[in-house]
Motif scaffolding. Sequence first.
Motif, short mmCIF file in Angstrom:
data_model
loop_
_atom_site.label_atom_id
_atom_site.label_comp_id
_atom_site.label_asym_id
_atom_site.label_seq_id
_atom_site.Cartn_x
_atom_site.Cartn_y
_atom_site.Cartn_z
N ARG A 22 36.49 53.21 54.31
CA ARG A 22 35.48 52.15 54.24
C ARG A 22 34.08 52.74 54.39
O ARG A 22 33.18 52.45 53.61
N GLU A 65 35.45 43.37 51.29
CA GLU A 65 36.50 43.52 50.26
C GLU A 65 36.31 42.61 49.06
O GLU A 65 37.23 42.30 48.33
N LYS A 117 31.13 44.59 49.36
CA LYS A 117 32.26 45.53 49.30
C LYS A 117 32.93 45.68 50.67
O LYS A 117 34.15 45.81 50.77
N ASN A 143 37.54 36.73 50.51
CA ASN A 143 38.85 37.39 50.61
C ASN A 143 38.87 38.57 49.65
O ASN A 143 38.05 38.64 48.72
N PRO A 144 39.80 39.53 49.86
CA PRO A 144 39.86 40.68 48.96
C PRO A 144 39.94 40.25 47.49
O PRO A 144 40.72 39.37 47.13
#
Length: 394
Positions: free
Chosen positions: A8, A137, A134, A114-115
């Motif tokens: 990350r 996600e 980012k 949400n991703p």
Amino acid sequence: MSNHLSDRIKNMSTSATLAMAAKARELRSEGKDIIGLSLGEPDFNIPDFIKEAAKQAIDENYSSYTPVDGYAELKKSISGKFKRDNGLDYGLNQIVVSTGAKQSLFNVAMVVLNPGDEVILPAPYWVSYSDIVKLAEGVPVEVPTGIDTDFKMTPQQLEAAITPNTRMMWFSSPCNPSGSVYSKEELEGLAEVLKKHPDIYVVSDEIYEHINFAGGHVSIAGIEGMYDRTVTVNGVSKAFAMTGWRIGYIGAPEWIAKGCTKLQGQVTSGANSIAQRAVIAALDAPLSKIQFMIDEFHKRRDLVLDLLGEIEGFKLNVPEGAFYVFPDISSFFGKTLKGATINSAEDFALYLLEHANVATVTGEAFGNPNCIRISYAASEKELREAIARIKAVV
């Protein structure tokens, strides 16, 4: 020991504005006379009445933990400010105070995305938007705009960027880095598109609202049908010259505000107690108290446009707010200046730092590879000298 940093953090960009400021500081420490036009920070002192409120808060022993979402008295002042300046009716349960508007933005991304959720970013956009999305996600979707349209996204461009995965649109008006201001009619055009897609939410970053030369600020939350799906982000860093006090806030649908409070409770808890008390004084004061700063920025903008207009190769528009100009310098690409070949905006910004001793920021960091950002939050003397230096080396 091997490097165990998370993917990350390895994948995150360093803030280009902070990196250029650090580089300028480093060169100054080596004895170079660097003029810094890279940071978005007013060069004024905080008005005395705000300082007095902070001193009073210290004397009155405001030294305990603050409520996670901010003092109720400050939230009342924020609610009153929204009503007075924006015509927006936010209850206290819809307001969350954070450690700077940057934390406000981060909170919203973590709470809503949400991703795989896509976030539309009209480019150029503020340097941190993409990385914040980012981190949550999400997937940033850049919509390029150019100087010929004053760097504003059209309804047609917005419609074309929407997919089944689109969850949010983030933008700033007045815009950092371009200084562009969306008019009521332009915001209504974007709203008409968004109304066809009821599951898309908007983050409206209005931190520069008062530094506005266009004759009035318009909040997209005030446009019919947009209030329940807009998060209005603001703070006191820019208009009140309180960058180091780190207070930002949101007005939002209650479910988003609750989510942000829950998140903040596990990350930083409540914002600084003394700063919050000072911000009550700032927001309750009439805007006439800060008008001198806005008038000065307006004068500087006109000066900078006049001076840059004398430099061949700088393509300019007239920014209507904030304290930046965002010239298109792509005419220099492919040219060699003083032995340095310019192939990008980053090359050009580094060339100006090395040869003119002037720090600017590459437009690539803001999603526009043809421009550089020049902040005019500096004295008239510094601005005249900086642009004279730029002219001499190009």
